[in-house]
Design an enzyme around this catalytic site. Structure first.
Site, PDB file in Angstrom:
ATOM      1  N   SER A  21      20.651  75.663 136.793  1.00 23.13           N
ATOM      2  CA  SER A  21      20.351  75.367 135.392  1.00 23.13           C
ATOM      3  C   SER A  21      19.835  73.956 135.145  1.00 23.13           C
ATOM      4  CB  SER A  21      21.582  75.625 134.535  1.00 23.13           C
ATOM      5  OG  SER A  21      22.646  74.810 134.973  1.00 23.13           O
ATOM      6  N   LYS A  65      22.962  83.630 126.408  1.00 22.44           N
ATOM      7  CA  LYS A  65      21.729  82.839 126.491  1.00 22.44           C
ATOM      8  C   LYS A  65      20.580  83.668 125.923  1.00 22.44           C
ATOM      9  CE  LYS A  65      23.598  79.638 129.761  1.00 22.44           C
ATOM     10  NZ  LYS A  65      24.334  79.621 131.004  1.00 22.44           N
ATOM     11  N   HIS A  83      20.999  82.240 133.702  1.00 23.15           N
ATOM     12  CA  HIS A  83      19.709  81.782 133.165  1.00 23.15           C
ATOM     13  C   HIS A  83      18.550  82.701 133.542  1.00 23.15           C
ATOM     14  CE1 HIS A  83      20.628  77.916 131.210  1.00 23.15           C
ATOM     15  NE2 HIS A  83      21.598  77.813 132.103  1.00 23.15           N
TER      16      HIS A  83
HETATM   17  C1  LIG Z   1      25.758  79.269 131.099  1.00 18.72           C
HETATM   18  C2  LIG Z   1      26.274  79.742 132.392  1.00 18.72           C
HETATM   19  C3  LIG Z   1      27.489  80.427 132.463  1.00 18.72           C
HETATM   20  C4  LIG Z   1      28.380  80.601 131.279  1.00 18.72           C
HETATM   21  O1  LIG Z   1      27.957  81.608 130.430  1.00 18.72           O
HETATM   22  P1  LIG Z   1      28.718  81.781 129.020  1.00 18.72           P
HETATM   23  O2  LIG Z   1      28.412  83.163 128.624  1.00 18.72           O
HETATM   24  O3  LIG Z   1      28.172  80.736 128.118  1.00 18.72           O
HETATM   25  O4  LIG Z   1      30.167  81.570 129.311  1.00 18.72           O
HETATM   26  C5  LIG Z   1      27.890  80.904 133.689  1.00 18.72           C
HETATM   27  N1  LIG Z   1      27.149  80.722 134.798  1.00 18.72           N
HETATM   28  C6  LIG Z   1      25.978  80.064 134.760  1.00 18.72           C
HETATM   29  C7  LIG Z   1      25.179  79.907 136.014  1.00 18.72           C
HETATM   30  C8  LIG Z   1      25.510  79.538 133.564  1.00 18.72           C
HETATM   31  O5  LIG Z   1      24.352  78.888 133.529  1.00 18.72           O
END
Ligand SMILES: *Cc1c(COP(=O)(O)O)cnc(C)c1O
Length: 403
Positions: free
Chosen positions: A190, A249, A218
């Site tokens: 990310s 997301k 992502h």
């Molecule tokens: C954003 C993210 C998460 C967390 O996701 P949420 O639904 O916001 O808890 C988990 N793993 C990765 C790789 C992320 O980028």
């Protein structure tokens, strides 16, 4: 309260002020911004309209009318709260419908939905491995993977970022080791926007008898046909054992899920601790996520728009002389290096009406500070041109771009 008790507890908590002071001193204290309205291409912060280059709302679904309507309807049909954990009385037909349709969309046998992607990792990793087992993990894997690994009590062996040779050395050295083995990687990393090497991980997992798992937070809604994710992008259906995804997301709402073989999902329903001991998604969240699945299945228009926007913005930034790192996705790191300079740049951007954040140590390595620009399908060409104009001007003024 007994006299004197408060002073005792205050003493025991004195580390709090010391830690806060330390964060301020090292410039690591995060002043959290508050949005005064919905999440979109533009947001209102402190009464001011700003171009939003910070959010994970890749497809603009967070304030999509169809998702809003689906959420409202679900409130009328199911109420506002689930009333229980999923394993007791908190499973409603809207949850199971979401899981079935998500599985079909993902081309997986089954899925199980959690309250967030973070919870999905905490739920699934300790079910896959335990005390006598071993996990092979990329050093840049997400915090929720790291926490899930720690909870499992398995031994964790980290390898340098994307170094498949180093991973194979670890696997070779453990060839005779008993117990289960799990290789785990982010799909999209990310902070840099680069991709996990899933084809190599799948090969190594097959060669050395490991379970393979990807956290594609992502990549969901971004990569693959209609945004089906990184496994679809690489054409690895059936060759990757476990996919974790987020609904928080690109899907625009909130939630997480595990997609995989039906028997694993069945076991997760019995053993996944956040599923067993924390209440489920609300009906309106489940319904909004289901509507996002419907939108993505019916059309890839938003995904195509996202990539068109990303290519346009990244190409123009490189032409302006900015270093956008090793991204392969709409995540656009604008490399600056020095953390203080990155903070000053973010501040100048904000003064010019652009909401963009500087990211420095400890989130990324020292000397690799950057502005992380998040491109969305919700941005219009005029929005992107406005951003490019400001970046171009400030980059020259502050000596950051090479042209
Ligand atoms: C954003 C993210 C998460 C967390 O996701 P949420 O639904 O916001 O808890 C988990 N793993 C990765 C790789 C992320 O980028």
């Amino acid at each position: 309260m007994v006299k004197g008790e408060d002073t005792v507890s205050k003493k025991a908590l004195s580390f709090v002020d010391a830690e806060l002071a330390g964060l301020h001193e090292q410039n690591l204290y995060n002043n959290i911004r508050t949005l005064e309205g919905e999440q979109g291409a533009w947001v209102v912060i402190a009464g001011r309209r700003m171009l939003n280059l910070c959010s994970n709302n890749y497809l603009g679904l967070a304030a999509n009318t169809r998702l809003k309507e689906a959420a409202k309807q679900a409130i009328d049909d199911f109420g506002v709260g689930p009333g229980a954990v999923r394993s007791i009385a908190g499973t409603m037909s809207i949850h199971t419908q979401l899981e079935r349709e998500l599985a079909r969309f993902k081309k997986a046998e089954a899925t199980l939905v959690f309250q967030s992607g973070f919870n999905a990792n905490l739920g699934v990793i300790p079910v896959l491995v335990g005390r006598d087992d071993v996990i092979y993990s990329d050093e840049l894997n997400h915090a929720s993977i790291i926490d899930g690994c720690r909870l499992s009590r398995a031994e964790i062996k980290a390898h340098p970022h994307l170094d498949m040779k180093a991973l194979e050395e670890l696997l070779k050295a453990d060839a005779a080791r008993p117990g289960r083995k799990l290789i785990i990687t982010d799909g999209v990393f990310s902070m840099d926007g680069d991709l996990g090497n899933l084809p190599a991980v799948a090969d190594l997992a097959e060669k050395y008898g490991c379970v393979s798992m990807v956290d594609d937070a992502h990549g969901e809604g971004v990569l693959g046909s209609h945004g089906r994710g990184i496994v679809d992008h690489y054409g690895l259906h059936g060759r990757f054992d476990v996919e974790v995804g987020t609904l928080s997301k690109a899907f625009g709402c909130v939630g997480g899920f595990v997609a995989g073989p039906a028997n694993l999902i069945d076991l997760l329903r019995q053993r996944g601790r956040p599923f067993l001991f924390s209440s489920s998604l609300t009906p309106s969240e489940a319904a909004a996520n289901l509507e996002a699945v419907h939108i993505l299945e019916a059309s890839d228009k938003l995904v195509v728009q996202l990539w068109e926007n990303a290519r346009y913005f990244q190409g123009a930034m490189r032409e302006l002389g900015f270093d956008t790192g090793r991204t392969q996705t709409p995540i656009t790191p604008v490399m600056i290096g020095d953390a203080g300079k990155a903070r000053d740049f973010a501040k100048a951007l904000q003064e010019a009406g652009i909401f963009a954040m500087a990211i420095g140590f400890p989130t990324v390595a020292k000397g690799r500070a950057r502005i992380r620009v998040m491109i969305s399908a919700a941005h219009s060409r005029a929005d992107l041109d406005f951003a490019l104009g400001v970046f171009g001007r400030l980059g020259r003024e502050m000596g950051i771009s090479r042209r």
